[in-house]
Write a protein that holds these residues in place. Structure first.
Motif, mmCIF file in Angstrom:
data_model
loop_
_atom_site.group_PDB
_atom_site.id
_atom_site.type_symbol
_atom_site.label_atom_id
_atom_site.label_comp_id
_atom_site.label_asym_id
_atom_site.label_seq_id
_atom_site.Cartn_x
_atom_site.Cartn_y
_atom_site.Cartn_z
ATOM 1 N N ASN A 72 0.848 -1.191 0.000
ATOM 2 C CA ASN A 72 0.000 0.000 0.000
ATOM 3 C C ASN A 72 0.888 1.246 0.000
ATOM 4 N N PRO A 73 1.650 1.458 -1.073
ATOM 5 C CA PRO A 73 2.705 2.484 -1.078
ATOM 6 C C PRO A 73 2.150 3.887 -0.858
ATOM 7 N N THR A 74 2.963 4.722 -0.228
ATOM 8 C CA THR A 74 2.518 6.031 0.217
ATOM 9 C C THR A 74 3.240 7.170 -0.491
ATOM 10 N N ASP A 75 2.631 8.340 -0.403
ATOM 11 C CA ASP A 75 3.116 9.496 -1.156
ATOM 12 C C ASP A 75 4.460 10.019 -0.664
ATOM 13 N N ASP A 76 4.819 9.743 0.603
ATOM 14 C CA ASP A 76 6.082 10.277 1.104
ATOM 15 C C ASP A 76 7.279 9.712 0.344
ATOM 16 N N THR A 104 5.091 3.003 -7.175
ATOM 17 C CA THR A 104 5.856 4.136 -6.647
ATOM 18 C C THR A 104 6.771 4.704 -7.713
ATOM 19 N N ALA A 105 7.477 3.825 -8.419
ATOM 20 C CA ALA A 105 8.374 4.280 -9.476
ATOM 21 C C ALA A 105 7.611 5.006 -10.584
ATOM 22 N N LYS A 155 -2.165 8.561 -0.069
ATOM 23 C CA LYS A 155 -1.707 9.801 0.545
ATOM 24 C C LYS A 155 -1.872 9.672 2.052
ATOM 25 N N ILE A 156 -0.775 9.818 2.781
ATOM 26 C CA ILE A 156 -0.799 9.597 4.225
ATOM 27 C C ILE A 156 -1.782 10.535 4.915
ATOM 28 N N ILE A 162 -5.796 6.266 -4.085
ATOM 29 C CA ILE A 162 -6.370 6.569 -5.398
ATOM 30 C C ILE A 162 -5.513 5.926 -6.482
ATOM 31 N N SER A 163 -6.180 5.461 -7.515
ATOM 32 C CA SER A 163 -5.482 4.906 -8.675
ATOM 33 C C SER A 163 -5.600 5.858 -9.855
#
Length: 389
Positions: A72-76, A104-105, A155-156, A162-163
């Protein structure tokens, strides 16, 4: 069948030892300085990162590294990667991992050339233009992100998941796919990946578009292969051929081929995104809970496609569409259970889900009506969330 354009520019290199082509293929993107994006310590401990570095060095490609990408990768991490690339003048990305790493990439690739906040793309405030080139070394067959133009980021602030979907812009230039890299995946992670790829097919299969027999049969064929190969992988994690079939299934499930010429649904993914955003569960496990609930609702309200799936995939002989569709749901749930996956919220580890919150977030993020197969308002999505109990 509807008009369509199908373009998959990704070069797939499949088989034993293909990760050693990382340097050559990265250089073919006209990149001499690359950011390696990866997840946890396993990529280092397994020796994979060492082999990747060796391959890049032999191709005269410099690298920097961004690790620690979580499920569940995050925006940071996206923001960190964007700053690294700008500061060091990096020209491309190499994702080493599964869907979270690749997504993320992709977000970094879109964000570096953009003057504003990359999250604008996810909120629909801006359209993706120029992107940096991206290559993939796949280690977790599940999300299919190695062959899609999609990315999902949380987004934390506010736990907003969102996709975004693009036709071409975010598709990797190449994907190196060695089934041996998946031998050490934990059984639960393997099972979650299987549920994820099946869900990607379901989202396309459940469609009201008529006269799509070819893509129906393509989707059914991939589903049947997954159902046949999954128990082999679970019983023997080092079965190369079973791992290879599962790995390629994950790509075919999400590179667009199963969706050509038809309207797609994607309501179940949207509903699951709220669950994993709020409760931080594995995406595939969330889907193994949501999809049977969604299919149960459809069995009563729009059973035709579910009945077809039940008869063609599970061998159901019931003539009544509603009953056939329900029987198909029961067989799907048993398949997931046999893999060790949850099929209820309680089994997922969410003892008392806040359904009001999930429904509110879902329609705030996705609109008043969602779904391409059957339109769902908050009344219907509430019922489906209740069916997950």
């Amino acid at each position: 069948m509807e008009n369509f354009t199908f373009w998959t520019p990704t070069k797939y290199v499949f088989g034993r030892g293909v990760e050693m082509q990382a340097g050559q293929l990265t250089a073919s993107m006209l990149a001499r300085k690359v950011l390696i994006v990866y997840g946890g310590h396993s990529a280092e401990a397994s020796g994979l990162l060492g082999r990747v570095r060796e391959s890049l060095t032999e191709a005269d490609v410099e690298w920097r590294e961004l690790g620690g990408i979580r499920p569940n990768p995050t925006d940071d991490k996206v923001r960190e990667g964007i700053e690294m690339m700008r500061a060091d003048g990096l020209e491309a990305l190499l994702a080493v991992g599964g869907g979270s790493v690749i997504d993320t990439a992709k977000a970094i690739a879109a964000g570096v050339p953009y003057e504003g906040d990359f999250w604008d793309f996810f909120e629909g405030k801006a359209e993706i233009g120029d992107t940096l080139p991206l290559g993939v070394i796949l280690t977790i067959p599940a999300a299919g992100s190695e062959g899609s133009g999609n990315s999902v980021i949380t987004k934390i602030d506010g736990k907003v998941k969102i996709s975004i979907r693009t036709e071409v812009a975010l598709r990797p230039k190449f994907a190196l796919m060695n089934p041996e890299l998946t031998f050490t995946l934990p059984p639960y992670q393997t099972a979650c990946g299987i549920a994820d790829m099946m869900a990607h097919i379901f989202e396309r299969y459940f469609s009201d578009t008529p006269c799509v027999e070819i893509t129906d049969r393509v989707a059914e064929g991939v589903l049947m292969a997954i159902i046949e190969e999954a128990p082999k992988v679970m019983a023997n994690p080092t079965d190369y051929d079973a791992r290879a079939n599962i790995m390629w299934s994950g790509t075919l499930a999400h590179n667009g081929v199963c969706g050509t010429g038809r309207k797609e649904d994607w309501a179940s993914h949207a509903m699951e995104h709220e669950i994993s955003a709020v409760y931080d569960v594995a995406h595939g496990a969330g889907l193994s809970v949501v999809f049977p609930a969604w299919m149960t609702f459809m069995a009563k309200n729009h059973p035709e496609k579910g009945a077809q799936l039940a008869r063609r995939i599970w061998g159901v002989t019931e003539a009544d569409d509603h009953k056939a569709a329900i029987e198909g749901v029961m067989k799907l749930k048993q398949f997931f259970k046999d893999l060790g996956l949850p099929v209820t919220m309680d089994e997922l580890g969410v003892k008392e889900p806040d359904i009001d919150l999930l429904v509110e977030r879902l329609h705030r993020n996705k609109g008043a009506v969602i779904g391409g197969y059957y339109p769902l308002t908050s009344t219907e999505t509430r019922l489906i969330y209740q069916l997950t109990l």
